[in-house]
Design a protein around this motif. Structure first.
Motif, PDB file in Angstrom:
ATOM      1  N   PRO A 134      22.918 -37.908   0.219  1.00 44.61           N
ATOM      2  CA  PRO A 134      23.555 -37.866  -0.857  1.00 44.61           C
ATOM      3  C   PRO A 134      23.036 -38.521  -2.353  1.00 44.61           C
ATOM      4  CG  PRO A 134      24.617 -39.168   0.332  1.00 44.61           C
ATOM      5  CD  PRO A 134      22.973 -38.378   1.043  1.00 44.61           C
ATOM      6  N   SER A 135      23.601 -37.777  -3.111  1.00 47.85           N
ATOM      7  CA  SER A 135      23.190 -39.143  -4.505  1.00 47.85           C
ATOM      8  C   SER A 135      24.150 -39.939  -4.713  1.00 47.85           C
ATOM      9  CB  SER A 135      23.897 -38.135  -5.828  1.00 47.85           C
ATOM     10  OG  SER A 135      22.821 -36.285  -5.598  1.00 47.85           O
ATOM     11  N   ARG A 136      23.604 -40.664  -5.146  1.00 52.44           N
ATOM     12  CA  ARG A 136      24.473 -42.008  -4.991  1.00 52.44           C
ATOM     13  C   ARG A 136      25.335 -41.952  -6.285  1.00 52.44           C
ATOM     14  NH1 ARG A 136      24.071 -47.365  -3.564  1.00 52.44           N
ATOM     15  NH2 ARG A 136      25.140 -49.163  -5.492  1.00 52.44           N
ATOM     16  N   TYR A 137      26.511 -41.990  -5.963  1.00 51.02           N
ATOM     17  CA  TYR A 137      27.560 -42.305  -6.870  1.00 51.02           C
ATOM     18  C   TYR A 137      27.817 -43.214  -7.970  1.00 51.02           C
ATOM     19  CZ  TYR A 137      32.131 -40.399  -8.255  1.00 51.02           C
ATOM     20  OH  TYR A 137      33.301 -40.521  -8.980  1.00 51.02           O
ATOM     21  N   TYR A 153      33.818 -36.725  -5.697  1.00 47.01           N
ATOM     22  CA  TYR A 153      32.747 -37.007  -5.332  1.00 47.01           C
ATOM     23  C   TYR A 153      33.181 -37.167  -3.936  1.00 47.01           C
ATOM     24  CZ  TYR A 153      30.357 -41.062  -2.885  1.00 47.01           C
ATOM     25  OH  TYR A 153      29.654 -41.828  -2.486  1.00 47.01           O
ATOM     26  N   THR A 156      32.198 -33.822  -2.162  1.00 43.48           N
ATOM     27  CA  THR A 156      30.989 -33.238  -2.945  1.00 43.48           C
ATOM     28  C   THR A 156      29.946 -34.099  -0.991  1.00 43.48           C
ATOM     29  OG1 THR A 156      30.824 -33.706  -4.391  1.00 43.48           O
ATOM     30  CG2 THR A 156      28.689 -33.584  -3.804  1.00 43.48           C
ATOM     31  N   TRP A 160      28.168 -32.396   2.431  1.00 42.72           N
ATOM     32  CA  TRP A 160      26.479 -33.533   2.904  1.00 42.72           C
ATOM     33  C   TRP A 160      27.024 -33.649   4.389  1.00 42.72           C
ATOM     34  CZ3 TRP A 160      26.155 -38.174   5.186  1.00 42.72           C
ATOM     35  CH2 TRP A 160      24.875 -38.250   4.979  1.00 42.72           C
ATOM     36  N   SER A 196      28.822 -44.507   2.057  1.00 42.95           N
ATOM     37  CA  SER A 196      29.411 -43.718   1.260  1.00 42.95           C
ATOM     38  C   SER A 196      30.397 -43.908   0.553  1.00 42.95           C
ATOM     39  CB  SER A 196      28.630 -42.582   1.565  1.00 42.95           C
ATOM     40  OG  SER A 196      26.925 -42.133   1.741  1.00 42.95           O
TER      41      SER A 196
END
Length: 472
Positions: A134-137, A153, A156, A160, A196
């Motif tokens: 997953p994209s880093r927040y 967030y 999302t 994932w 995460s």
């Protein structure tokens, strides 16, 4: 500071374990021209440590072949340019593979008896550390206080997590593995999800996190010692019990220790305690010396795992010794005989020979086979240190002066050579907890202690040594 017999036991234990290692054979192909070698590294036991390299294998005619030793089933990382794959390996395994492509587009496929074990966990690495993670927040602290930002967030991240679980179940049908490994595989994704969640709020206090978000964090379960082989679980323990703050601006070590002991049990509890001590030693948590000393004393009686105890001991020594000068008792009470002229000097006088220079101390003896093998293979490391302002100095712990002098000539290390009086009972040995050799110490250019377990002077450890020297 009182030095216990614990370190001696741990070194003996480690040596015994190393002797029981079985060979794992590696055989594969990598056709892409940008791939010229592969590393095999052990995952970190604790996050303040350096990774241990088990094998560096260079490509010849597109082939990558080599072997490394392990003494129990464990995870290892196969690493090429920009990519890592974690696989579960058993002693005596043969790992056969092909790598297509390079960089983030690289794909790996395994063959052989335990190919399913390798393939499942390599794919999980792609989910969590490769192109499918997953994209880093990353947002500012002010935005993180906005409830909608964090909850969006999480939505999302939930998607994932659902997608990767579905992919994993499909993967497990293609590559069936044991029930215990299936449990670990599912948990690795689950605890990556947990970490995460912790990531964007790790420097916030619980009373600053929106309640809806915090409730999700509270659902995360621990106390599953079977998962301590999985980095994701260990990092979740670290995030929850070491990094995450309950109250803004307050760090009460006794309260953190109390929380760990009340909520965790077994090896998970021991791991959290050891991690907390390690974080204190790295000064990532502002605490007072008496609080740390109290927790360390308690840990020595409660923690049973030898690897955790060794880390606690190393952390304790690091906290109280690193980045500080040697004591007057050590400097003036440690006596050494100079090889070149037979004169006796104190350690203070010896270090004065190297003003403004870092000093790498090689502790060895004529009777120590491993020491002399390291010396024979240390030419490149010694050359690099000499060129970068580090004096390489030899301190022999021989009792037999004639044997010391003979070995010194034989090994061609006559320069910067000294014999330590009282060997393992010297003030230096007692202060540093030296009970076994080979052992290496690193003193910075101000002659402050920089490392009491410095990397070996070998090609395999040279990257770590360079990194250590660069920090002063």
């Amino acid at each position: 500071m009182k030095i216990t017999l614990l370190l001696a036991f741990l070194i003996v234990f480690s040596s015994a374990m190393a002797q029981g290692q079985d060979k794992v054979t590696l055989s594969g192909t990598a056709t892409h021209e940008k791939i010229n070698h592969i590393f095999i590294n052990e995952p970190l036991l604790f996050y303040t440590q350096e990774p241990k390299n088990l094998l560096t294998c260079y490509k010849q005619n597109n082939q990558l072949k080599g072997a490394f030793g392990i003494n129990k089933p464990q995870f290892v990382y196969l690493s090429i340019m920009l990519r890592n794959w974690q696989v579960y390996v058993m002693p005596g395994d043969t790992i056969r593979f092909t790598i297509d492509g390079a960089g983030l587009d690289a794909k790996i496929k395994f063959f052989g008896k335990h190919a399913a074990n390798y393939q499942v966990f390599a794919n999980i690495t792609d989910f969590t550390g490769g192109p499918q993670k997953p994209s880093r927040y990353i947002i500012s602290k002010e935005l993180r206080h906005n409830k909608n930002n964090l909850l969006n967030y999480k939505i999302t991240l939930d998607k994932w997590y659902k997608d990767k679980n579905e992919q994993l179940e499909s993967l497990l049908k293609l590559y069936p593995i044991s029930k215990s490994l299936t449990h670990i595989a599912r948990s690795k994704i689950g605890y990556y999800y947990a970490n995460s969640l912790y990531s964007p709020v790790s420097d916030m206090a619980a009373d600053s996190v929106p309640k809806e978000y915090l409730n999700e964090l509270k659902k995360i379960g621990f106390n599953d010692d079977r998962l301590l082989s999985a980095n994701e679980y260990k990092y979740a323990v670290y995030n929850r019990y070491v990094r995450f703050k309950e109250i803004e601006g307050t760090v009460n070590l006794k309260e953190i220790e109390k929380k760990i002991k009340s909520e965790l049990k077994g090896k998970s509890k021991d791991y959290a305690i050891a991690s907390l001590i390690g974080a204190c030693a790295q000064r990532k948590i502002p605490i007072d010396d008496s609080a740390l000393s109290s927790m360390v004393r308690s840990a020595y009686t409660e923690v049973k795992d030898p690897s955790y105890l060794a880390y606690i001991r190393e952390s304790e020594l690091n906290y109280f010794l690193l980045n500080k000068p040697l004591t007057d008792k050590v400097l003036d009470g440690t006596l050494l005989t100079t090889y070149s002229n037979g004169m006796k000097k104190s350690l203070r006088e010896v270090l004065a020979v190297y003003p403004g220079k870092a000093v790498y101390i090689d502790l060895w003896a004529s009777w120590c086979g491993a020491c002399r093998v390291d010396i024979a293979e240390s030419a490149d490391a010694k050359k690099w240190m000499t060129e970068n302002g580090v004096a390489v100095v030899y301190f022999s712990l021989d009792k037999d002066k004639a044997a010391w002098m003979k070995a010194t000539v034989s090994d061609k290390i006559e320069n910067d050579q000294y014999l330590v009086e009282n060997e393992f009972s010297s003030e230096l040995s007692k202060f540093m907890g030296i009970t076994s050799i080979p052992r290496y110490l690193l003193i910075d250019k101000n002659h402050f202690v920089k490392s009491i377990f410095a990397p070996r002077p070998l090609e395999s450890d040279l990257t770590q040594l360079k990194s250590l020297v660069k920090i002063f």
